[in-house]
Design a protein around this motif. Structure first.
Motif, short mmCIF file in Angstrom:
data_model
loop_
_atom_site.label_atom_id
_atom_site.label_comp_id
_atom_site.label_asym_id
_atom_site.label_seq_id
_atom_site.Cartn_x
_atom_site.Cartn_y
_atom_site.Cartn_z
N GLN A 6 34.97 63.79 30.14
CA GLN A 6 35.92 64.48 31.01
C GLN A 6 36.46 65.76 30.38
OE1 GLN A 6 38.85 61.45 31.72
NE2 GLN A 6 37.64 60.52 33.34
N ASN A 7 36.60 65.76 29.06
CA ASN A 7 37.17 66.91 28.35
C ASN A 7 36.27 67.26 27.17
OD1 ASN A 7 39.72 67.12 29.88
ND2 ASN A 7 40.04 65.09 29.05
N ILE A 8 35.55 68.35 27.33
CA ILE A 8 34.58 68.76 26.32
C ILE A 8 35.12 69.97 25.57
CG2 ILE A 8 32.24 69.61 25.94
CD1 ILE A 8 31.52 68.17 28.63
N LEU A 9 35.20 69.85 24.27
CA LEU A 9 35.70 70.92 23.41
C LEU A 9 34.51 71.54 22.69
CD1 LEU A 9 38.93 70.79 21.47
CD2 LEU A 9 36.90 71.47 20.23
N VAL A 10 34.37 72.86 22.78
CA VAL A 10 33.28 73.56 22.10
C VAL A 10 33.89 74.49 21.05
CG1 VAL A 10 31.26 75.04 22.32
CG2 VAL A 10 31.86 73.49 24.19
N ALA A 11 33.48 74.31 19.80
CA ALA A 11 33.94 75.15 18.70
C ALA A 11 33.11 76.43 18.70
CB ALA A 11 33.80 74.41 17.38
N ILE A 12 33.78 77.56 18.82
CA ILE A 12 33.13 78.87 18.90
C ILE A 12 33.53 79.68 17.68
CG2 ILE A 12 32.93 81.01 20.22
CD1 ILE A 12 31.84 78.70 21.81
N ASP A 13 32.51 80.16 16.94
CA ASP A 13 32.81 81.01 15.78
C ASP A 13 32.01 82.31 15.77
OD1 ASP A 13 30.27 80.22 15.06
OD2 ASP A 13 30.87 79.17 13.24
N GLY A 14 31.27 82.56 16.82
CA GLY A 14 30.49 83.79 16.90
C GLY A 14 29.08 83.67 16.36
N SER A 15 28.72 82.52 15.85
CA SER A 15 27.38 82.33 15.30
C SER A 15 26.37 81.98 16.38
CB SER A 15 27.40 81.21 14.25
OG SER A 15 27.63 79.97 14.88
N THR A 16 25.10 82.13 16.05
CA THR A 16 24.02 81.74 16.95
C THR A 16 24.11 80.26 17.28
OG1 THR A 16 22.61 83.46 16.03
CG2 THR A 16 21.52 81.69 17.23
N GLU A 17 24.43 79.44 16.28
CA GLU A 17 24.53 78.00 16.49
C GLU A 17 25.67 77.66 17.44
OE1 GLU A 17 24.31 79.46 13.51
OE2 GLU A 17 22.39 78.76 12.74
N ALA A 18 26.79 78.35 17.34
CA ALA A 18 27.91 78.12 18.25
C ALA A 18 27.53 78.53 19.66
CB ALA A 18 29.15 78.87 17.77
N ASP A 19 26.75 79.59 19.78
CA ASP A 19 26.28 80.02 21.10
C ASP A 19 25.40 78.93 21.73
OD1 ASP A 19 26.15 82.22 23.08
OD2 ASP A 19 24.00 82.12 22.65
N ALA A 34 33.24 68.07 34.10
CA ALA A 34 34.25 67.98 33.04
C ALA A 34 34.97 69.32 32.84
CB ALA A 34 33.57 67.57 31.73
N THR A 35 36.10 69.23 32.17
CA THR A 35 36.82 70.41 31.73
C THR A 35 36.18 70.88 30.43
OG1 THR A 35 38.89 69.65 32.71
CG2 THR A 35 39.06 71.29 30.94
N LEU A 36 35.95 72.18 30.33
CA LEU A 36 35.35 72.77 29.14
C LEU A 36 36.43 73.58 28.42
CD1 LEU A 36 32.55 73.06 27.75
CD2 LEU A 36 32.25 75.17 29.04
N VAL A 37 36.69 73.23 27.18
CA VAL A 37 37.70 73.93 26.38
C VAL A 37 36.99 74.62 25.22
CG1 VAL A 37 39.83 73.73 25.03
CG2 VAL A 37 39.43 72.18 26.96
N LEU A 38 37.08 75.94 25.18
CA LEU A 38 36.47 76.73 24.12
C LEU A 38 37.55 77.03 23.08
CD1 LEU A 38 34.73 79.27 26.54
CD2 LEU A 38 33.82 77.10 25.67
#
Length: 150
Positions: A6-19, A34-38
């Motif tokens: 329901q609540n998905i958190l994506v860690a973003i750091d600017g890397s290709t892997e984060a993309d 679901a809700t997407l939280v960046l």
């Protein structure tokens, strides 16, 4: 299968892997409605000494993070995600993501990219993804490839 995120958190750091993690997060959010939280955590430890000489470094880091997350937010909306938001936080990503941000957003899944740290760095400080996996109270998906999940 009864499992639904329901609540998905994506860690973003600017890397290709984060993309890559972001793109997989979009697909998982679509399938689960679901809700997407960046989230992006500005590691204040990394510029503490520099800030003594350059007082605007914190402002620059926040502006860069906001611009990056706004771009990802638009991509998510363009992909059809209606429940998407972002948050910029400060401190150690290793601690803030699994312990504080995941709890704050009631995350039941965290996605993050695999790190590019070399063996020596991992030995001494450990990777962010390793810490997230170790300390998160929810499921964690470490993304290494851009292959479809089908």
């Amino acid at each position: 299968m009864g499992l639904k995120y329901q609540n998905i958190l994506v860690a973003i750091d600017g890397s290709t892997e984060a993309d890559r993690a972001f793109k997989k997060g979009i697909e998982i959010a679509k399938r689960n409605d679901a809700t997407l939280v960046l989230v992006h955590v500005i590691d204040t430890r990394s510029f503490a000494l520099i800030e003594a000489y350059d007082t605007v470094i914190g402002d620059r880091a926040e502006k860069l993070a906001k611009d990056m997350l706004e771009k990802y937010l638009k991509q998510a909306e363009d992909a059809g995600i209606t429940k998407v938001q972002y948050e910029i936080d400060y401190g150690s990503p290793k601690i803030r993501i699994p312990r504080d941000l995941a709890k704050k957003h009631n995350a039941d899944l965290i996605l993050c990219g695999a790190t590019g740290l070399n063996v020596v760095e991992r030995f001494f400080i450990g990777s962010v993804s390793e810490h997230i996996t170790r300390y998160a109270a929810c499921d964690v998906l470490i993304v290494r490839t851009d292959k479809d999940s089908e």
